[in-house]
Design a protein around this motif. Structure first.
Motif, PDB file in Angstrom:
ATOM      1  N   THR A   9       0.838  -1.208   0.000  1.00  0.00           N
ATOM      2  CA  THR A   9       0.000   0.000   0.000  1.00  0.00           C
ATOM      3  C   THR A   9       0.867   1.251   0.000  1.00  0.00           C
ATOM      4  OG1 THR A   9      -1.718  -1.206   1.200  1.00  0.00           O
ATOM      5  CG2 THR A   9      -1.834   1.207   1.237  1.00  0.00           C
ATOM      6  N   LEU A  10       1.898   1.248   0.835  1.00  0.00           N
ATOM      7  CA  LEU A  10       2.821   2.390   0.889  1.00  0.00           C
ATOM      8  C   LEU A  10       3.480   2.605  -0.469  1.00  0.00           C
ATOM      9  CD1 LEU A  10       4.407   4.605   2.344  1.00  0.00           C
ATOM     10  CD2 LEU A  10       6.014   2.829   3.113  1.00  0.00           C
ATOM     11  N   ARG A  11       3.921   1.529  -1.075  1.00  0.00           N
ATOM     12  CA  ARG A  11       4.583   1.641  -2.380  1.00  0.00           C
ATOM     13  C   ARG A  11       3.650   2.258  -3.420  1.00  0.00           C
ATOM     14  NH1 ARG A  11       7.918  -2.864  -5.834  1.00  0.00           N
ATOM     15  NH2 ARG A  11       7.318  -2.028  -7.837  1.00  0.00           N
ATOM     16  N   PHE A  12       2.387   1.799  -3.441  1.00  0.00           N
ATOM     17  CA  PHE A  12       1.414   2.356  -4.379  1.00  0.00           C
ATOM     18  C   PHE A  12       1.203   3.846  -4.120  1.00  0.00           C
ATOM     19  CE2 PHE A  12      -3.080   3.400  -5.278  1.00  0.00           C
ATOM     20  CZ  PHE A  12      -3.033   3.307  -6.656  1.00  0.00           C
ATOM     21  N   LEU A  13       1.047   4.228  -2.851  1.00  0.00           N
ATOM     22  CA  LEU A  13       0.850   5.637  -2.521  1.00  0.00           C
ATOM     23  C   LEU A  13       2.082   6.470  -2.869  1.00  0.00           C
ATOM     24  CD1 LEU A  13      -1.045   5.246   0.865  1.00  0.00           C
ATOM     25  CD2 LEU A  13      -1.998   5.872  -1.374  1.00  0.00           C
ATOM     26  N   LEU A  14       3.269   5.901  -2.695  1.00  0.00           N
ATOM     27  CA  LEU A  14       4.492   6.609  -3.074  1.00  0.00           C
ATOM     28  C   LEU A  14       4.580   6.809  -4.583  1.00  0.00           C
ATOM     29  CD1 LEU A  14       7.051   4.944  -0.639  1.00  0.00           C
ATOM     30  CD2 LEU A  14       6.294   7.340  -0.624  1.00  0.00           C
ATOM     31  N   GLU A  15       4.109   5.820  -5.339  1.00  0.00           N
ATOM     32  CA  GLU A  15       4.081   5.967  -6.804  1.00  0.00           C
ATOM     33  C   GLU A  15       3.176   7.129  -7.207  1.00  0.00           C
ATOM     34  OE1 GLU A  15       2.922   2.139  -8.346  1.00  0.00           O
ATOM     35  OE2 GLU A  15       4.610   1.140  -7.372  1.00  0.00           O
ATOM     36  N   LEU A  16       1.997   7.197  -6.597  1.00  0.00           N
ATOM     37  CA  LEU A  16       1.076   8.302  -6.895  1.00  0.00           C
ATOM     38  C   LEU A  16       1.665   9.634  -6.452  1.00  0.00           C
ATOM     39  CD1 LEU A  16      -2.368   6.754  -5.870  1.00  0.00           C
ATOM     40  CD2 LEU A  16      -1.416   7.012  -8.176  1.00  0.00           C
ATOM     41  N   LEU A  82      10.732   7.746  -8.087  1.00  0.00           N
ATOM     42  CA  LEU A  82      10.249   7.980  -6.730  1.00  0.00           C
ATOM     43  C   LEU A  82      10.995   9.135  -6.052  1.00  0.00           C
ATOM     44  CD1 LEU A  82       9.769   4.304  -5.521  1.00  0.00           C
ATOM     45  CD2 LEU A  82       7.983   5.957  -6.073  1.00  0.00           C
ATOM     46  N   PHE A  83      12.322   9.089  -6.095  1.00  0.00           N
ATOM     47  CA  PHE A  83      13.076  10.180  -5.469  1.00  0.00           C
ATOM     48  C   PHE A  83      12.949  11.475  -6.273  1.00  0.00           C
ATOM     49  CE2 PHE A  83      15.259   6.745  -3.107  1.00  0.00           C
ATOM     50  CZ  PHE A  83      15.107   7.264  -1.827  1.00  0.00           C
ATOM     51  N   GLY A  84      12.702  11.358  -7.583  1.00  0.00           N
ATOM     52  CA  GLY A  84      12.415  12.550  -8.391  1.00  0.00           C
ATOM     53  C   GLY A  84      11.141  13.232  -7.924  1.00  0.00           C
ATOM     54  N   GLY A  85      10.146  12.426  -7.573  1.00  0.00           N
ATOM     55  CA  GLY A  85       8.907  12.999  -7.028  1.00  0.00           C
ATOM     56  C   GLY A  85       9.148  13.676  -5.693  1.00  0.00           C
ATOM     57  N   ALA A  86       9.946  13.046  -4.830  1.00  0.00           N
ATOM     58  CA  ALA A  86      10.282  13.664  -3.543  1.00  0.00           C
ATOM     59  C   ALA A  86      11.033  14.974  -3.765  1.00  0.00           C
ATOM     60  CB  ALA A  86      11.111  12.698  -2.697  1.00  0.00           C
ATOM     61  N   ALA A  87      11.971  14.958  -4.695  1.00  0.00           N
ATOM     62  CA  ALA A  87      12.715  16.181  -5.020  1.00  0.00           C
ATOM     63  C   ALA A  87      11.789  17.237  -5.603  1.00  0.00           C
ATOM     64  CB  ALA A  87      13.842  15.861  -5.999  1.00  0.00           C
ATOM     65  N   GLY A  88      10.791  16.790  -6.358  1.00  0.00           N
ATOM     66  CA  GLY A  88       9.822  17.728  -6.923  1.00  0.00           C
ATOM     67  C   GLY A  88       9.078  18.494  -5.841  1.00  0.00           C
ATOM     68  N   PHE A  89       8.635  17.783  -4.800  1.00  0.00           N
ATOM     69  CA  PHE A  89       7.986  18.469  -3.676  1.00  0.00           C
ATOM     70  C   PHE A  89       8.947  19.458  -3.035  1.00  0.00           C
ATOM     71  CE2 PHE A  89       5.018  14.778  -3.535  1.00  0.00           C
ATOM     72  CZ  PHE A  89       3.827  15.490  -3.524  1.00  0.00           C
ATOM     73  N   TYR A  90      10.162  19.002  -2.801  1.00  0.00           N
ATOM     74  CA  TYR A  90      11.177  19.833  -2.171  1.00  0.00           C
ATOM     75  C   TYR A  90      11.430  21.099  -2.979  1.00  0.00           C
ATOM     76  CZ  TYR A  90      15.470  20.918   0.351  1.00  0.00           C
ATOM     77  OH  TYR A  90      16.435  21.546   1.113  1.00  0.00           O
ATOM     78  N   LEU A  91      11.625  20.936  -4.291  1.00  0.00           N
ATOM     79  CA  LEU A  91      11.918  22.084  -5.159  1.00  0.00           C
ATOM     80  C   LEU A  91      10.725  23.024  -5.315  1.00  0.00           C
ATOM     81  CD1 LEU A  91      13.975  20.260  -7.925  1.00  0.00           C
ATOM     82  CD2 LEU A  91      14.842  21.803  -6.129  1.00  0.00           C
ATOM     83  N   ALA A  92       9.516  22.474  -5.168  1.00  0.00           N
ATOM     84  CA  ALA A  92       8.308  23.300  -5.291  1.00  0.00           C
ATOM     85  C   ALA A  92       8.005  24.035  -3.986  1.00  0.00           C
ATOM     86  CB  ALA A  92       7.125  22.435  -5.706  1.00  0.00           C
ATOM     87  N   GLY A  93       8.892  23.898  -2.994  1.00  0.00           N
ATOM     88  CA  GLY A  93       8.707  24.624  -1.748  1.00  0.00           C
ATOM     89  C   GLY A  93       8.024  23.830  -0.650  1.00  0.00           C
ATOM     90  N   HIS A  94       7.723  22.574  -0.896  1.00  0.00           N
ATOM     91  CA  HIS A  94       7.114  21.710   0.111  1.00  0.00           C
ATOM     92  C   HIS A  94       8.206  20.818   0.702  1.00  0.00           C
ATOM     93  CE1 HIS A  94       3.113  23.011  -1.085  1.00  0.00           C
ATOM     94  NE2 HIS A  94       3.564  22.946  -2.332  1.00  0.00           N
ATOM     95  N   THR A  95       9.114  21.479   1.408  1.00  0.00           N
ATOM     96  CA  THR A  95      10.327  20.841   1.905  1.00  0.00           C
ATOM     97  C   THR A  95      10.030  19.637   2.793  1.00  0.00           C
ATOM     98  OG1 THR A  95      11.368  23.015   1.840  1.00  0.00           O
ATOM     99  CG2 THR A  95      12.500  21.301   3.104  1.00  0.00           C
ATOM    100  N   ALA A  96       9.172  19.811   3.769  1.00  0.00           N
ATOM    101  CA  ALA A  96       8.880  18.721   4.706  1.00  0.00           C
ATOM    102  C   ALA A  96       8.270  17.530   3.979  1.00  0.00           C
ATOM    103  CB  ALA A  96       7.949  19.210   5.817  1.00  0.00           C
ATOM    104  N   THR A  97       7.378  17.794   3.042  1.00  0.00           N
ATOM    105  CA  THR A  97       6.750  16.713   2.277  1.00  0.00           C
ATOM    106  C   THR A  97       7.803  15.945   1.491  1.00  0.00           C
ATOM    107  OG1 THR A  97       4.710  17.986   2.111  1.00  0.00           O
ATOM    108  CG2 THR A  97       4.976  16.161   0.558  1.00  0.00           C
ATOM    109  N   GLY A  98       8.719  16.654   0.865  1.00  0.00           N
ATOM    110  CA  GLY A  98       9.781  16.008   0.110  1.00  0.00           C
ATOM    111  C   GLY A  98      10.671  15.148   0.985  1.00  0.00           C
ATOM    112  N   LEU A 103      12.112   9.675   3.045  1.00  0.00           N
ATOM    113  CA  LEU A 103      12.264   8.738   4.159  1.00  0.00           C
ATOM    114  C   LEU A 103      11.331   7.529   4.001  1.00  0.00           C
ATOM    115  CD1 LEU A 103      12.607  11.256   7.135  1.00  0.00           C
ATOM    116  CD2 LEU A 103      14.408   9.833   6.121  1.00  0.00           C
ATOM    117  N   LEU A 104      10.104   7.773   3.537  1.00  0.00           N
ATOM    118  CA  LEU A 104       9.159   6.674   3.320  1.00  0.00           C
ATOM    119  C   LEU A 104       9.608   5.762   2.174  1.00  0.00           C
ATOM    120  CD1 LEU A 104       5.751   8.502   3.865  1.00  0.00           C
ATOM    121  CD2 LEU A 104       6.822   6.775   5.348  1.00  0.00           C
ATOM    122  N   ILE A 105      10.219   6.332   1.149  1.00  0.00           N
ATOM    123  CA  ILE A 105      10.763   5.512   0.053  1.00  0.00           C
ATOM    124  C   ILE A 105      11.861   4.604   0.608  1.00  0.00           C
ATOM    125  CG2 ILE A 105      12.070   5.558  -2.118  1.00  0.00           C
ATOM    126  CD1 ILE A 105      10.665   8.335  -2.619  1.00  0.00           C
ATOM    127  N   ALA A 106      12.758   5.176   1.389  1.00  0.00           N
ATOM    128  CA  ALA A 106      13.834   4.384   1.981  1.00  0.00           C
ATOM    129  C   ALA A 106      13.268   3.296   2.892  1.00  0.00           C
ATOM    130  CB  ALA A 106      14.791   5.298   2.753  1.00  0.00           C
TER     131      ALA A 106
END
Length: 122
Positions: A9-16, A82-98, A103-106
């Motif tokens: 379930t986590l993996r699916f949510l991380l993909e989305l 997956l990490f590109g998506g995390a970086a995307g949140f980070y770069l878009a200003g949603h640092t904590a989400t990224g 961490l959830l991917i790891a």
């Protein structure tokens, strides 16, 4: 190759979330025209790559592989998206989400040793 239901379930949510993060990264682009193009194109390209390049008989998928690749190539593709998506949140200003997403991917991969070993043997 058993994975706990929570990890699947986590993996699916991380993909989305990765698709959303890539879209948000595109949307944060400063030029209006490119903002629209990248916000649509980045998640679309990632989804096409995810669905197209797969390991034949991957038990975590349908087993079909439109374009068969080695397990190592698939693993790199997964990690980049997956990490590109995390970086995307980070770069878009949603640092904590990224950071939380990274961490959830790891965590997900840490609890997937059977799948990692299977991928690396393919």
């Amino acid at each position: 190759m058993g994975n706990a239901w929570w990890n699947l379930t986590l993996r699916f949510l991380l993909e989305l979330a990765a698709l959303l993060g890539l879209g948000m990264a595109g949307w944060s682009f400063p030029v209006e025209f490119w903002r629209w193009v990248l916000a649509i194109a980045l998640p679309l390209i990632a989804a096409v790559l995810w669905g197209t390049f797969a390991v034949l008989d991957d038990p975590s998928r349908s087993g079909r592989a439109p374009v068969p690749v080695s397990g190592a190539v698939r693993l790199v593709l997964e990690l980049v998206i997956l990490f590109g998506g995390a970086a995307g949140f980070y770069l878009a200003g949603h640092t904590a989400t990224g950071i939380v997403m990274a961490l959830l991917i790891a965590l997900s991969y840490a609890f997937s040793p059977d799948r990692l070993n299977w991928l690396l043997r393919q």
